[in-house]
Design an enzyme around this catalytic site. Sequence first.
Site, short mmCIF file in Angstrom:
data_model
loop_
_atom_site.label_atom_id
_atom_site.label_comp_id
_atom_site.label_asym_id
_atom_site.label_seq_id
_atom_site.Cartn_x
_atom_site.Cartn_y
_atom_site.Cartn_z
N SER A 152 0.84 -1.19 0.00
CA SER A 152 0.00 0.00 0.00
C SER A 152 0.88 1.24 0.00
O SER A 152 2.03 1.20 0.46
CB SER A 152 -0.89 0.01 1.24
OG SER A 152 -1.49 1.27 1.44
N TYR A 165 -0.69 -0.88 9.96
CA TYR A 165 -0.93 -1.22 8.56
C TYR A 165 0.29 -0.90 7.69
O TYR A 165 0.74 -1.70 6.88
CB TYR A 165 -2.16 -0.44 8.09
CG TYR A 165 -2.59 -0.67 6.66
CD1 TYR A 165 -3.24 -1.83 6.29
CD2 TYR A 165 -2.37 0.31 5.70
CE1 TYR A 165 -3.68 -2.03 4.97
CE2 TYR A 165 -2.80 0.14 4.39
CZ TYR A 165 -3.44 -1.04 4.04
OH TYR A 165 -3.86 -1.22 2.74
N GLY A 166 0.85 0.29 7.89
CA GLY A 166 2.02 0.70 7.11
C GLY A 166 3.22 -0.20 7.36
O GLY A 166 3.95 -0.54 6.43
N LYS A 169 2.61 -3.50 5.59
CA LYS A 169 2.68 -3.38 4.13
C LYS A 169 4.11 -3.17 3.65
O LYS A 169 4.50 -3.65 2.58
CB LYS A 169 1.77 -2.24 3.66
CG LYS A 169 0.27 -2.55 3.80
CD LYS A 169 -0.10 -3.84 3.10
CE LYS A 169 -1.59 -4.00 2.91
NZ LYS A 169 -1.94 -5.31 2.29
N ALA A 197 -8.04 1.58 -4.59
CA ALA A 197 -9.37 1.20 -5.06
C ALA A 197 -10.42 1.53 -4.01
O ALA A 197 -10.13 1.58 -2.81
CB ALA A 197 -9.41 -0.30 -5.38
N ALA A 198 -11.63 1.74 -4.48
CA ALA A 198 -12.76 2.00 -3.58
C ALA A 198 -13.33 0.66 -3.13
O ALA A 198 -14.00 -0.04 -3.87
CB ALA A 198 -13.83 2.81 -4.30
N ARG A 200 -14.51 -1.61 0.78
CA ARG A 200 -15.05 -1.33 2.11
C ARG A 200 -13.96 -0.81 3.06
O ARG A 200 -14.26 -0.21 4.09
CB ARG A 200 -15.72 -2.57 2.70
CG ARG A 200 -14.78 -3.72 3.03
CD ARG A 200 -15.52 -4.84 3.73
NE ARG A 200 -14.62 -5.93 4.09
CZ ARG A 200 -14.93 -6.88 4.96
NH1 ARG A 200 -16.11 -6.88 5.55
NH2 ARG A 200 -14.08 -7.85 5.23
#
Length: 300
Positions: A152, A165-166, A169, A197-198, A200
Amino acid sequence: MNIRFDNQVAIVTGAGAGLGRQHALAFAARGAKVVVNDFGANRDGSGGSSEAALAVVEEIKQAGGTAIANGANVADLAQVQAMVAQTLEAFGRIDILVNNAGILRDKSFHKIEMSDFDAVLGVHLMGSVNCSKAVWDTMRAQNYGRIVMTTSAAGLYGNFGQTNYGAAKAALVGLMNVLHQEGQKNNIRINTLAPLAATRMTMELLPPAVQEALKPERVTPGVLFLCSENAPSKTILSAGGGAFAAATIMEAAPFYIKDADLTPECIAENFAKISDWSTAQPYESADQEIQRFVQTVLKG
């Protein structure tokens, strides 16, 4: 060149919705037998249901494709090993693994609980490790395999409130780099997708017009390319809305300082040269970087 996956078997994790669903549908449409893996959890990883994976399998079958559902939690190695055993029993081989499963528990670092860190790293990082490890011997025996990690921009460049998260990733890029080297002799190619991307996981952050532009299906062709027979390896591919860009880690040329001047003040005085990106280059391996340093030092 027509990219097809006839007679190949693809495992896509987190394939019950969003990007994973699009990946699974696209592989099936191009001839692959697909294992639709989804734990069916909420965005934060809580809960669990097989309904989403079963719905995608039904979509694939209705379109004339072949697929089975699997509800393994990728953070659980035993469940992942059972998924691989199920795949081999059903289809006899595994050609492609797309590590797509993920959760979010966003909080600024001073507020985050370590349980939130453990959970996110468990799915994104260890989930990818578990799945890659579970298919590795099969791919080695076949002398063929394609594995895609999902990173990401948060991991590559940073994003406020996403330390867990970072970190996960960014770690996946390191995992790719080493597996690329270890898999080369057995024709196992490892790449990493950085999708925008879009889904949830991002809906709350994007206005409606941007959501429309960033449909997940506009990322999926990049995954198909990275899993194709003639795919590159050790490539980071950023993708979103039909736009694609290769990314890499680069390093400026080493700047040598003699012992007589070897002080932090000297580094400060020469930092413009040390960080001169016009001299930068990527490295194929750690050995190349080490050799460049050693050559600079010996010359100095």
